[in-house]
Write an enzyme that holds these catalytic residues in place. Sequence first.
Site, PDB file in Angstrom:
ATOM      1  N   GLU A  28       4.851  57.992  61.060  1.00  0.00           N
ATOM      2  CA  GLU A  28       4.750  56.301  61.932  1.00  0.00           C
ATOM      3  C   GLU A  28       4.181  56.335  63.150  1.00  0.00           C
ATOM      4  O   GLU A  28       5.516  57.342  64.092  1.00  0.00           O
ATOM      5  CB  GLU A  28       5.510  55.528  61.440  1.00  0.00           C
ATOM      6  CG  GLU A  28       5.697  54.095  61.651  1.00  0.00           C
ATOM      7  CD  GLU A  28       7.378  53.299  61.858  1.00  0.00           C
ATOM      8  OE1 GLU A  28       6.527  52.107  61.300  1.00  0.00           O
ATOM      9  OE2 GLU A  28       8.100  54.445  61.257  1.00  0.00           O
TER      10      GLU A  28
ATOM     11  N   CYS B 177      10.816  59.256  55.197  1.00  0.00           N
ATOM     12  CA  CYS B 177      11.260  58.685  56.208  1.00  0.00           C
ATOM     13  C   CYS B 177      12.848  58.719  57.317  1.00  0.00           C
ATOM     14  O   CYS B 177      12.965  57.917  56.036  1.00  0.00           O
ATOM     15  CB  CYS B 177      10.589  57.157  56.504  1.00  0.00           C
ATOM     16  SG  CYS B 177      10.818  56.628  58.242  1.00  0.00           S
TER      17      CYS B 177
ATOM     18  N   GLU C   1       8.504  72.905  59.771  1.00  0.00           N
ATOM     19  CA  GLU C   1       8.641  73.689  61.247  1.00  0.00           C
ATOM     20  C   GLU C   1       7.216  74.479  60.718  1.00  0.00           C
ATOM     21  O   GLU C   1       7.601  75.849  61.057  1.00  0.00           O
ATOM     22  CB  GLU C   1       9.950  74.355  61.157  1.00  0.00           C
ATOM     23  CG  GLU C   1      11.090  73.341  61.329  1.00  0.00           C
ATOM     24  CD  GLU C   1      11.111  73.316  62.297  1.00  0.00           C
ATOM     25  OE1 GLU C   1      10.850  73.882  64.135  1.00  0.00           O
ATOM     26  OE2 GLU C   1      10.996  72.013  62.824  1.00  0.00           O
TER      27      GLU C   1
ATOM     28  N   GLY D 175       2.665  68.799  60.078  1.00  0.00           N
ATOM     29  CA  GLY D 175       2.396  67.615  60.685  1.00  0.00           C
ATOM     30  C   GLY D 175       2.942  67.251  62.561  1.00  0.00           C
ATOM     31  O   GLY D 175       1.739  67.318  63.307  1.00  0.00           O
ATOM     32  N   ARG D 176       3.688  67.871  62.992  1.00  0.00           N
ATOM     33  CA  ARG D 176       4.045  67.996  64.582  1.00  0.00           C
ATOM     34  C   ARG D 176       3.158  68.852  65.351  1.00  0.00           C
ATOM     35  O   ARG D 176       2.887  68.932  65.978  1.00  0.00           O
ATOM     36  CB  ARG D 176       5.519  67.905  65.000  1.00  0.00           C
ATOM     37  CG  ARG D 176       5.975  66.386  64.918  1.00  0.00           C
ATOM     38  CD  ARG D 176       7.604  66.715  65.376  1.00  0.00           C
ATOM     39  NE  ARG D 176       7.769  67.354  64.240  1.00  0.00           N
ATOM     40  CZ  ARG D 176       9.226  68.275  64.294  1.00  0.00           C
ATOM     41  NH1 ARG D 176       9.460  67.613  66.302  1.00  0.00           N
ATOM     42  NH2 ARG D 176       9.825  68.866  63.846  1.00  0.00           N
TER      43      ARG D 176
END
Length: 318
Positions: free
Chosen positions: A9, A98, A201, A223-224
């Site tokens: 998000e 979330c 990670e 993700g990141r």
Amino acid sequence: MQIALAPMEGLVDNILRDVLTRVGGIDWCVTEFIRVTERLLTASHFHKLAPELLTESRTAAQVPMRVQLLGSDPQCLAENAAFACELGAPVIDLNFGCPAKTVNRSRGGAVLLKEPELLNRILVEVRRAVPAHIPVTAKMRLGYDSPDGAMDCARALADGGAGLIVVHARTKTDGYKPPAHWEWVARVQQVVRVPVFANGEIWSVEDWRRCREISGAEHFMLGRGLVSRPDLARQIVAASSGEDIVEMTWVELQPLLREFWRQARNKLAPRYAPGRLKQWVAMLTRNYPEAKVLFDQLRRETDCEQIDALLVQELLSV
């Protein structure tokens, strides 16, 4: 092996989904969560967060997009899931991961991991409402403040009809603090018969190799790590097939930055567009020293035309 781009998000919106899926290596992506409370949402609400519904639920690079819903009311989630399918959603994903306090206070996301019976009811109702040929999937964390109930939650989701489960290998309380507990992904896979994706990670090919070894997972959600290294999925695909890994250079990243900024200017209000660009450039500083230089130039800049000039200057200087 499948590699998915994680839903995040306020970060992985349709603009970043478009840009990142152009790089290659991503099999599918997921929308930011669409919050469901007590009513049937309008088509415009879905189209705002999932404009790909208007292009056969695919990004410009033809990567499939899945629609993610968040909520706690089984019947309301079921009705909105059915409507999303009418709008063209090829897969319905349900968010039980979330960690945001505001979301959890509203009985959404990871807080529901305290109630595996409710997880099961939600999956049962959504699965019943969605056409049989459209998969229903789920994303979970290991638990709220302890992984002790992870097996119960996973079984509740799979027994309810989840076709696959993504496990973010941390609890809600862990947030995004390292490490990710990949060994729990293996434990989850032992108690369910549906595919389990490992998430959390994975910042590099080396992290992916360790995650694969520890978790035993065959599929992964990034993700990141993928946002900060846009070619990470492509690198992993190469590594998995024994090919040489060729890392994307800062020069090769320039067209993506320009395209991201072009879309941000076209789709977002002028007061919001600069912040979105700074957010992504800040994450790129993890792997690109040149991004640190650019971020320092952008940090105090709020004028879109000045940012245009900065990016043109950056493009000409590399």
